[in-house]
Scaffold this active site. Structure first.
Site, PDB file in Angstrom:
ATOM      1  N   GLN A  69       0.979  -1.235  -0.036  1.00  0.00           N
ATOM      2  CA  GLN A  69       0.061  -0.200   0.030  1.00  0.00           C
ATOM      3  C   GLN A  69       0.772   1.218   0.146  1.00  0.00           C
ATOM      4  O   GLN A  69       0.297   2.383   0.052  1.00  0.00           O
ATOM      5  CB  GLN A  69      -0.900   0.024   1.202  1.00  0.00           C
ATOM      6  CG  GLN A  69      -1.894  -1.074   0.929  1.00  0.00           C
ATOM      7  CD  GLN A  69      -2.645  -1.238   2.485  1.00  0.00           C
ATOM      8  OE1 GLN A  69      -2.653  -0.315   3.188  1.00  0.00           O
ATOM      9  NE2 GLN A  69      -3.345  -2.391   2.723  1.00  0.00           N
ATOM     10  N   HIS A 127      -0.813   0.020   5.693  1.00  0.00           N
ATOM     11  CA  HIS A 127      -1.359   0.842   6.554  1.00  0.00           C
ATOM     12  C   HIS A 127      -0.603   2.304   7.010  1.00  0.00           C
ATOM     13  O   HIS A 127      -0.115   2.504   7.907  1.00  0.00           O
ATOM     14  CB  HIS A 127      -1.914   0.237   7.997  1.00  0.00           C
ATOM     15  CG  HIS A 127      -3.058  -0.520   7.654  1.00  0.00           C
ATOM     16  ND1 HIS A 127      -3.667  -1.145   8.911  1.00  0.00           N
ATOM     17  CD2 HIS A 127      -3.599  -1.104   6.914  1.00  0.00           C
ATOM     18  CE1 HIS A 127      -4.687  -1.943   8.458  1.00  0.00           C
ATOM     19  NE2 HIS A 127      -4.908  -1.950   7.244  1.00  0.00           N
ATOM     20  N   GLU A 187     -15.025   4.092   9.273  1.00  0.00           N
ATOM     21  CA  GLU A 187     -15.621   5.038  10.155  1.00  0.00           C
ATOM     22  C   GLU A 187     -15.448   6.415   9.405  1.00  0.00           C
ATOM     23  O   GLU A 187     -14.416   6.680   8.646  1.00  0.00           O
ATOM     24  CB  GLU A 187     -15.038   5.335  11.446  1.00  0.00           C
ATOM     25  CG  GLU A 187     -14.997   4.167  12.398  1.00  0.00           C
ATOM     26  CD  GLU A 187     -14.213   4.309  13.639  1.00  0.00           C
ATOM     27  OE1 GLU A 187     -14.201   3.481  14.655  1.00  0.00           O
ATOM     28  OE2 GLU A 187     -13.338   5.178  13.706  1.00  0.00           O
ATOM     29  N   TYR A 238      -9.731   7.781  19.657  1.00  0.00           N
ATOM     30  CA  TYR A 238     -10.705   7.233  18.719  1.00  0.00           C
ATOM     31  C   TYR A 238     -10.813   5.507  18.925  1.00  0.00           C
ATOM     32  O   TYR A 238     -11.765   5.193  18.178  1.00  0.00           O
ATOM     33  CB  TYR A 238     -10.599   7.773  17.323  1.00  0.00           C
ATOM     34  CG  TYR A 238     -10.992   9.276  17.281  1.00  0.00           C
ATOM     35  CD1 TYR A 238     -12.097   9.440  16.837  1.00  0.00           C
ATOM     36  CD2 TYR A 238      -9.884  10.044  17.615  1.00  0.00           C
ATOM     37  CE1 TYR A 238     -12.641  10.967  16.886  1.00  0.00           C
ATOM     38  CE2 TYR A 238     -10.168  11.525  17.778  1.00  0.00           C
ATOM     39  CZ  TYR A 238     -11.449  12.126  17.313  1.00  0.00           C
ATOM     40  OH  TYR A 238     -11.772  13.424  17.475  1.00  0.00           O
ATOM     41  N   TYR A 271     -11.538 -10.447  10.613  1.00  0.00           N
ATOM     42  CA  TYR A 271     -11.649 -11.078   9.417  1.00  0.00           C
ATOM     43  C   TYR A 271     -12.045 -12.571   9.588  1.00  0.00           C
ATOM     44  O   TYR A 271     -11.260 -13.152  10.286  1.00  0.00           O
ATOM     45  CB  TYR A 271     -10.371 -10.900   8.494  1.00  0.00           C
ATOM     46  CG  TYR A 271     -10.187  -9.550   7.963  1.00  0.00           C
ATOM     47  CD1 TYR A 271     -11.093  -9.094   7.143  1.00  0.00           C
ATOM     48  CD2 TYR A 271      -8.975  -8.684   8.462  1.00  0.00           C
ATOM     49  CE1 TYR A 271     -10.950  -7.786   6.472  1.00  0.00           C
ATOM     50  CE2 TYR A 271      -8.924  -7.274   7.905  1.00  0.00           C
ATOM     51  CZ  TYR A 271      -9.880  -6.910   7.032  1.00  0.00           C
ATOM     52  OH  TYR A 271      -9.728  -5.874   6.449  1.00  0.00           O
TER      53      TYR A 271
END
Length: 412
Positions: free
Chosen positions: A113, A178, A276, A286, A297
């Protein structure tokens, strides 16, 4: 153009506002490729509102982009800045579709990513000719981190000069996922950067996103020159990084500043579901992964407890809980133009596995999902830009041979 199609959005006007709404069909994913998405945006018994009835034109402005990640408009210029994950920064003409490579970008770690990710201009550009980039970069041992840098942009020469790294999120990690990596400026010209949790799976209070002594799973805040604001919430806390504005995030890939309130809004991927939309508060937790609406998963088991069961975390203003199907959200933009008056103040969010552009009406922090756009195209949408001059929406698609797409009204 001959690649133009029209959408008629009917005036449904039947939804009820839902604070902390649930809905969605799609699957949030670590790889950003796993999906059971059907293109629907919420559960069968949920309701949506539509806020405009007009002809919208959908055009492919340019084609052949390679995994584009972000968009930025240039003031008083017909071109957009577009990043490609492999490391290229492009100037793309909004009218002709012509593309020009911008020289002077940093070397990136284009794995998983990672790569060249977000792009943003200084709020006072061109008087302050800085362009900001986020990107992943690696050390010789293969560990990598989310980086923030800036350089001087010369659009006529299509070149960045004096590029410097401003910050690298600590620690470097042996992971290709991430990175987070979205940028926004607030009304005081402070710069916010999102950093993901780098896919750590030890769900519990010892997770990196619950540990403010590191910068993973956090939103960082800087001055425009990369220094730390004196009023950052943890500046005087020896047990937290002074760069952190908020923490307890999983993989936040959307940031946008509300045009009226100045609040910074954020989107983040859940695990399985649990995606979210948040409004950021200084120093707030959060919840990820001790308080979350998603599940693990495969098992469908809840992760932590619901946000509502803890008084030390901030609930999302909109979420897709476990069992809903989710909506992996990436870039986001508020609509400020008067080209479509009914959309002023609305929020648009790019959907990856869900394969549509989500549209939300916003009343304070009450968020209601309206009729989605581009739901019939099969496009994994990575980013959205609301052009301030024309009122057009631009999106880029996450694909090897991807289009830059314009959604507009009044073009013939």
């Amino acid at each position: 153009m001959d690649r133009r199609t029209y959408l008629r959005l009917g005036g449904l006007a039947m939804g009820t506002a839902l604070a902390g709404c649930v809905g969605g069909v799609g699957t949030g994913s670590d790889t950003e490729t796993e999906s059971t998405a059907t293109g629907q945006s919420e559960s069968e018994n949920a309701e949506r509102t539509d806020t405009v009835s007009t002809d919208l034109t959908v055009e492919r402005v340019a084609t052949g982009l390679t995994y584009p990640w972000a968009l930025e408009s240039l003031p008083d210029d017909s071109r957009l800045l577009v990043t490609e994950q492999g490391g290229q920064l492009l100037l793309v003409d909004r009218e002709s579709g012509a593309t020009t490579h911008v020289e002077g970008t940093p070397e990136v770690y284009a794995r998983g990513q990672g790569g060249l990710l977000d792009v943003a201009l200084h709020p006072q550009y061109p008087d302050e000719p800085w362009v900001y980039l986020t990107y992943s970069a690696a050390r010789d041992d293969g560990t990598s981190s989310t980086h923030l840098g800036r350089g001087r942009l010369d659009v006529d020469a299509a070149r960045i000069t004096e590029f410097e790294r401003l910050h690298a999120a600590d620690p470097f990690v042996d992971s290709t996922g991430h990175f987070g990596s979205r940028i926004t400026f607030d009304s005081d010209e402070r710069l916010y950067v999102s950093v993901g949790d780098r896919q750590f799976k030890n769900f519990g209070p010892d997770h990196v996103a619950q540990d403010p002594t590191n910068e993973l799973g956090a939103i960082l805040r800087f001055e425009a020159d990369g220094s730390v604001p004196a009023d950052n919430p943890f500046v005087d806390d020896p047990d937290a990084r002074d760069t952190i504005f908020s923490y307890g995030h999983r993989n936040p890939q959307g940031l946008a500043t509300h045009p009226e309130t100045g609040d910074v809004w954020e989107t983040e991927f859940g695990e399985q579901d649990g995606d979210e939309i948040n409004v950021l508060e200084a120093g707030a937790n959060y919840g990820w992964p001790v308080a979350d609406e998603g599940c693990t998963y495969g098992s469908g088991e809840p992760i932590g407890v619901s946000h509502a069961e803890r008084d030390d975390v901030v609930e999302p203003v909109f979420s897709w809980p476990c069992g809903s199907g989710g909506f992996p959200p990436s870039g986001m933009a508020f609509y400020t133009s008067d080209a479509i008056p009914e959309w002023q103040g609305d929020l648009f969010v790019a959907g990856l596995a869900s394969q549509y552009l989500a549209h939300f009406t916003v009343d304070g922090q009450t968020v209601t999902e309206a009729e989605p756009l581009l739901a019939d195209r099969g496009w994994r949408i990575r980013d959205v830009l609301a052009a301030p001059d024309s009122g057009d929406l631009y999106v880029v698609v996450d694909a090897e041979k991807a289009p830059l797409v314009r959604i507009s009204v009044g073009r013939e």
